[in-house]
Scaffold this active site. Structure first.
Site, PDB file in Angstrom:
ATOM      1  N   LYS A 107       0.259   3.578  -0.283  1.00 37.07           N
ATOM      2  CA  LYS A 107       0.203   2.140   0.326  1.00 37.07           C
ATOM      3  C   LYS A 107       0.924   1.054  -0.896  1.00 37.07           C
ATOM      4  CE  LYS A 107      -0.761  -0.833   3.563  1.00 37.07           C
ATOM      5  NZ  LYS A 107      -0.366  -0.833   4.959  1.00 37.07           N
ATOM      6  N   ASP A 155      -7.922  12.701   2.865  1.00 34.96           N
ATOM      7  CA  ASP A 155      -9.088  13.034   3.846  1.00 34.96           C
ATOM      8  C   ASP A 155      -8.861  12.750   5.211  1.00 34.96           C
ATOM      9  OD1 ASP A 155     -11.805  13.605   4.545  1.00 34.96           O
ATOM     10  OD2 ASP A 155     -12.309  11.580   4.308  1.00 34.96           O
ATOM     11  N   ASP A 190      -7.552  15.295   8.748  1.00 29.33           N
ATOM     12  CA  ASP A 190      -8.250  15.406   9.783  1.00 29.33           C
ATOM     13  C   ASP A 190      -7.373  15.316  11.107  1.00 29.33           C
ATOM     14  OD1 ASP A 190     -10.774  15.891   8.698  1.00 29.33           O
ATOM     15  OD2 ASP A 190     -11.870  14.657  10.236  1.00 29.33           O
ATOM     16  N   ASP A 213      -0.125   3.903   6.746  1.00 29.89           N
ATOM     17  CA  ASP A 213      -0.104   3.513   7.946  1.00 29.89           C
ATOM     18  C   ASP A 213       0.911   4.189   9.132  1.00 29.89           C
ATOM     19  OD1 ASP A 213       1.520   2.025   6.830  1.00 29.89           O
ATOM     20  OD2 ASP A 213       1.051   0.202   7.742  1.00 29.89           O
ATOM     21  N   TYR A 235     -12.854   7.980  -4.327  1.00 33.40           N
ATOM     22  CA  TYR A 235     -13.989   8.749  -4.490  1.00 33.40           C
ATOM     23  C   TYR A 235     -14.858   8.837  -5.578  1.00 33.40           C
ATOM     24  CZ  TYR A 235     -13.374  11.083   0.252  1.00 33.40           C
ATOM     25  OH  TYR A 235     -13.488  11.577   1.429  1.00 33.40           O
TER      26      TYR A 235
END
Ligand code: IPM
Ligand code: MG
Length: 356
Positions: A190, A246, A250, A222, A139
């Site tokens: 990751k 982020d 959700d 993942d 970000y």
């Protein structure tokens, strides 16, 4: 006297924040020593001042002990230059106030088990805390931009970068939270592909030695996304990077039936924080008085608990929310098929009535 800066923002922001302010006013009447001040952020600040994070707002935020934010953004601002878009107001506050630790609980209220799209047995009793790094990673990483190559083709680029100290800081925050909960921490990365998250994994493992009572595990992002919808109750606390957090938050929010129920806290190193619902500005329903104010009201409870060390009124708010759900009050987002619904203000008033 603690100072709270109230930033309603855009879309449904002003409607839901008004209900949270009712709750604060009610607690003030019982002796809670807080003073409220209003400010502008996001698209509404741009409309008034030409900037999503005016200098005045930043100064108000610096002077406050805590911030209550509604939501920012709307379709009318999408064509603006990136630095002028509403989201920059939010990102600017996070960065300027160094709010690096973002706590996003995903709790399923038993009364709402039917509102989840997952089977009740998969989600009943769900209580996860996602700890998202909030001021670093892709970000904010430099360089970033869109450049034109020699052949005339455009190329976009962003940088995923973390320093050891940034990883350690969010790691310690997450371990501390795990110690106060179920003592299980899952670090999501990751590391099989990205060097920066290989470092992330090493740092998490190193600092784990200082928290022998917490069981640390690692998971690729993942797989974590899959496990969240397959068997979410395996998680207690998750800690991850800004962008992975982020996305995963959700997904976790939706396990609980409605993103309209979930609060969040963004904390600096000293416990100063910004509190906001996880959901966005929902321009499609703005101004209709149907938005769910409970996530914002629950954000006030988090504020009292995390920034002001006031567990008693925080418990009272959470109990009042649970009681209005017991009474069967539902805004449209949490209503099961055919259930009668109430509006934003009715829901807020019902919570205040339960506080009485
Ligand atoms: C969030 C939001 C923000 C983010 C947007 C509005 C900039 O999605 O708080 O999760 O990406 O962090
Ligand atoms: Mg988001």
């Amino acid at each position: 006297m603690k100072k709270i800066l109230v930033l309603p923002g855009d879309g449904i922001g002003p409607e839901i924040v008004a209900e949270a302010v009712k709750v604060l006013d009610r607690l003030k009447a019982d002796g809670l020593a807080v003073a409220l001040e209003q400010g502008l952020v996001g698209g509404s600040a741009y409309d008034a001042n030409g900037h999503p994070l005016p200098e005045d707002t930043l100064n108000q935020a610096r002077a406050a002990d805590a911030i209550l934010l509604g939501a920012v953004g709307g379709p009318q601002y999408e064509a603006l230059d990136r630095p002028l878009r509403p989201e920059q107001g939010l990102l600017g506050l996070r960065a300027e106030l160094k709010l690096f630790s973002n706590l996003r609980p995903a709790i399923l209220y038993p009364q709402l088990a039917d509102a989840s799209t997952l089977k009740p047995e998969v989600v009943s009793g769900l209580d996860i805390m996602i700890v998202r790094e909030l001021t670093g990673g892709i970000y904010f990483g430099q360089p970033r931009g869109v450049r034109t190559l020699d052949n005339g083709e455009q190329e976009g680029f962003n940088t995923l970068v973390y320093r050891e100290s940034e990883i350690e800081r969010i790691g310690r925050s997450a371990f501390g939270i795990a110690q106060q909960r179920g003592k299980c921490l899952c670090s999501v990365d990751k590391a099989n592909v990205l060097e920066v998250t290989e470092l992330w994994r090493q740092v998490m493992s190193r600092i784990a030695e200082d928290y022998p009572d917490v069981e640390l595990s690692h998971m690729y992002v993942d797989n974590a996304a899959m496990q969240l919808v397959r068997a979410p109750k395996q998680f207690d606390v998750m800690v991850t990077t800004n962008m992975f957090g982020d996305i995963l938050s959700d997904a976790a929010a939706m396990l609980t039936g409605s993103i309209g129920m979930l609060p969040s806290a963004s904390l600096d190193a000293n416990g100063k924080g910004m509190y906001e619902p996880i959901h966005g500005s929902a321009p499609d329903i703005a101004g209709q008085g149907v938005a769910n104010p409970l996530a914002t009201i629950l954000s006030v409870a988090m504020m009292l608990r995390y920034s002001f060390g006031q567990a008693e009124p925080a418990d009272r708010i959470e109990a009042a929310v649970s009681k209005v759900l017991d009474q069967g009050l539902r805004t449209p987002d949490i209503a099961a098929g055919g259930q009668a619904t109430v509006g934003t203000a009715q829901m807020g008033d019902a919570v205040v009535a339960e506080l009485d």
